[in-house]
Design a protein around this motif. Sequence first.
Motif, mmCIF file in Angstrom:
data_model
loop_
_atom_site.group_PDB
_atom_site.id
_atom_site.type_symbol
_atom_site.label_atom_id
_atom_site.label_comp_id
_atom_site.label_asym_id
_atom_site.label_seq_id
_atom_site.Cartn_x
_atom_site.Cartn_y
_atom_site.Cartn_z
ATOM 1 N N ASN A 63 0.739 -1.234 -0.035
ATOM 2 C CA ASN A 63 -0.031 0.153 -0.091
ATOM 3 C C ASN A 63 0.893 1.375 0.017
ATOM 4 O O ASN A 63 0.273 2.174 -0.147
ATOM 5 C CB ASN A 63 -0.953 -0.196 1.148
ATOM 6 N N HIS A 64 1.999 1.073 -0.148
ATOM 7 C CA HIS A 64 2.874 2.343 0.057
ATOM 8 C C HIS A 64 4.100 2.122 -1.214
ATOM 9 O O HIS A 64 5.222 1.762 -1.297
ATOM 10 C CB HIS A 64 3.840 2.577 1.280
ATOM 11 N N GLU A 65 3.346 2.339 -2.528
ATOM 12 C CA GLU A 65 4.062 2.012 -3.639
ATOM 13 C C GLU A 65 3.998 3.187 -4.700
ATOM 14 O O GLU A 65 3.028 4.169 -4.488
ATOM 15 C CB GLU A 65 3.558 0.849 -4.285
ATOM 16 N N ALA A 66 4.887 3.183 -5.753
ATOM 17 C CA ALA A 66 4.791 4.080 -6.718
ATOM 18 C C ALA A 66 3.963 3.604 -7.711
ATOM 19 O O ALA A 66 4.201 2.678 -8.588
ATOM 20 C CB ALA A 66 6.200 4.338 -7.221
ATOM 21 N N SER A 67 2.525 3.684 -7.484
ATOM 22 C CA SER A 67 1.446 3.067 -8.064
ATOM 23 C C SER A 67 1.590 3.030 -9.539
ATOM 24 O O SER A 67 1.154 2.319 -10.216
ATOM 25 C CB SER A 67 0.142 3.197 -7.569
ATOM 26 N N ASN A 68 1.977 4.261 -10.151
ATOM 27 C CA ASN A 68 1.930 4.462 -11.370
ATOM 28 C C ASN A 68 2.936 3.506 -12.051
ATOM 29 O O ASN A 68 2.598 2.802 -13.247
ATOM 30 C CB ASN A 68 2.380 6.207 -11.990
#
Length: 681
Positions: A90-95
């Motif tokens: 849940n703490h990611e560079a989601s792009n």
Amino acid sequence: MDAPEVRVATVGCGHGSLNLIYDTVEKFAAERGWDGVDIVIIGGDFQALRNADDAACLSVPSRFRKMGDYHEYYSGQRLAPFLTIFCGGNHEASNHLFELYYGGWIAHNIYYLGAANVIRYGPLRISGMSGIWKGYDYRKTHHERIPYRPEDLHSVFHVRELDVRKLLQIRTQVDIGLSHDWPQQVEIFGDFKLLFRKKKDFEEDSKHGRLGNQAAREVMDRLRPRYWFSAHLHVEFAATIPHGNVLTKRVEPSPGVPAVWAVEVASPKVLPEVLKPSPAVEVSSENSRPVANTMMAAYGNQNLAPHGEQADRLAAWGTFQKCDSKIRQQEFLDLAHRKEVERPNTDVDVTWKHLSSGKSADQQDSLVYANKRVKNDDEIDLDSENDSSHEDTTTSSTNKQSELTSFGTDQQADLEATTTGTRNICLQAGTDGANEGAPSNTQMSLVDQAVSENMRTKLPAAFARPPPKTTRQPMAHPEAIDNKLTKFLALDKPNNHNAFVKLLSIAPVSDQSNVNVCKPYRLQYDKEWLAITRVFADDLVLGDKNARIPDDLGENEYLPRIQEQESWVEENLVQKGLMNVPYNFTRSAPRSTPTGDIQHPTMPMEFPNLQTAEFCELLQIDNKFYLNEEQRFINYSSVPATQMANGDEDRHRGTGRRGGHRGRGRRGHRGGHRGSGRGTQ
């Protein structure tokens, strides 16, 4: 010949600390006399920031943003010393991870598993699922797409049902399962008293069924891997979960592994009839909600019931089958925690029962969604400001009802609040067949009660009630999945209180037919998973917040399709030697520069990833992720800069909704192959 054991280093959260992780792995390997490990498995929160602008897509308050050291591996300045795979958290560079939905390399020797995956590494078969559990987003599509608004930034990493549905089609044995957050209520099979002393808030969450990921629990129950690794809660914890009503016995613990793993299946392997969990039954409740009997309630004759610690254990686990939150919460409180029993030293365990066991299709969809956030003392500063579901329990019922009406269309049709002033909700699929078309007021969701038929006809089509679902019976557990004990391990994050790296020597339990067990090992595609991916490729929906995922047709419908696609994979990929994951890492975004300002990032453009295009072309499926430069610019320009997510301090700015069909139906113009043509659907 038995398959050789594989040297595995499992890691908790990454949090951008690759250098420390690799140094620690090398140190621990040297202490054991190993010359290294075969593979490193990281449980999420990898934080793969390629440059400062990726931080605009990182769900972390600005004061906690840091580049970490992954960008050194992305740029080629460093090379990972061990093959590394990871799931998303849940703490990611989601792009960045969105580009690799099907999985792919994020640097040389570092592989992201994608939203869901099953892969092979030498003799090991590994499954993985990314994201965390939030029930209110579970049945939504992957509607978030660059540029992210604040609400997108805080939902893009939530687990989606379509990805889990694919994992539940697996019918053969896997060795390792991986998820970021823990499978729901796995804590009951470990030293939960020690866990609750370490993490004071976990006991309350465990009592109320809020600790863990319900989707991960269902996948674990289906796949029954020999090992399951998780992270997220920043604490070291181990457990052993039995499957299939088996008897277990204590054995001598092995050095270097958790003591709770020192059990094995006893003979006879099956629980006596008197101790087996009772079948699910219909009982009346305030809302006519289907629930299952507890173990103790099933014993009409008290002389036949187990007693003492054994009874506590069986009854406590039996309550987890309930869908009625009030009954489940109170009985777990009374049976498991109020008595404060230690994990019993007993030879009897019960099977892991998920909610759908033995129920009709409508009842299967009635899931308890535990949405109140589990408090993690080590990450409250990260999540308390960016978790869209984290609210004070004193929030007014007016605000709650307003919030419920903003959920996805599945929830608008099915949502039912179970308690006032809490976030525990239950998705009610409907009544039994006779009343499915005309539920009573107590069975109707809040939205159904609030929205009249006359008003509903004036609303967009997404507000229409879903058609009645076809009743189907669950299939028997696959015979090829015969492992009886899953060893669970969760680890901490770097620079925290508990261990964040554990070295294990793992022997496979998966089928070793046609598997290369000679080193050097390499990542390979999994035949069954590729077939499943082809079956479900057309069901993937991107970029449309009003869309619905297709209905679950059930195993009876999917199985022949999957078998047909397995034949296609065998003919077109296996026989042609195309099952090795290619070393095709390419940089899709600019590298980090010293002038990048991570505290004030700019929302990046969406970057197409050639690995995803090549994977789609390999499987001859539509590449719904491809947008040409003009389409990406139009998407980016459709959201004003003031309404884009730019860190948590901007979370409440700009609440306008993007166009209902933004990005739908576009087609790229790259070549003539089906795998690189179609845009979002």
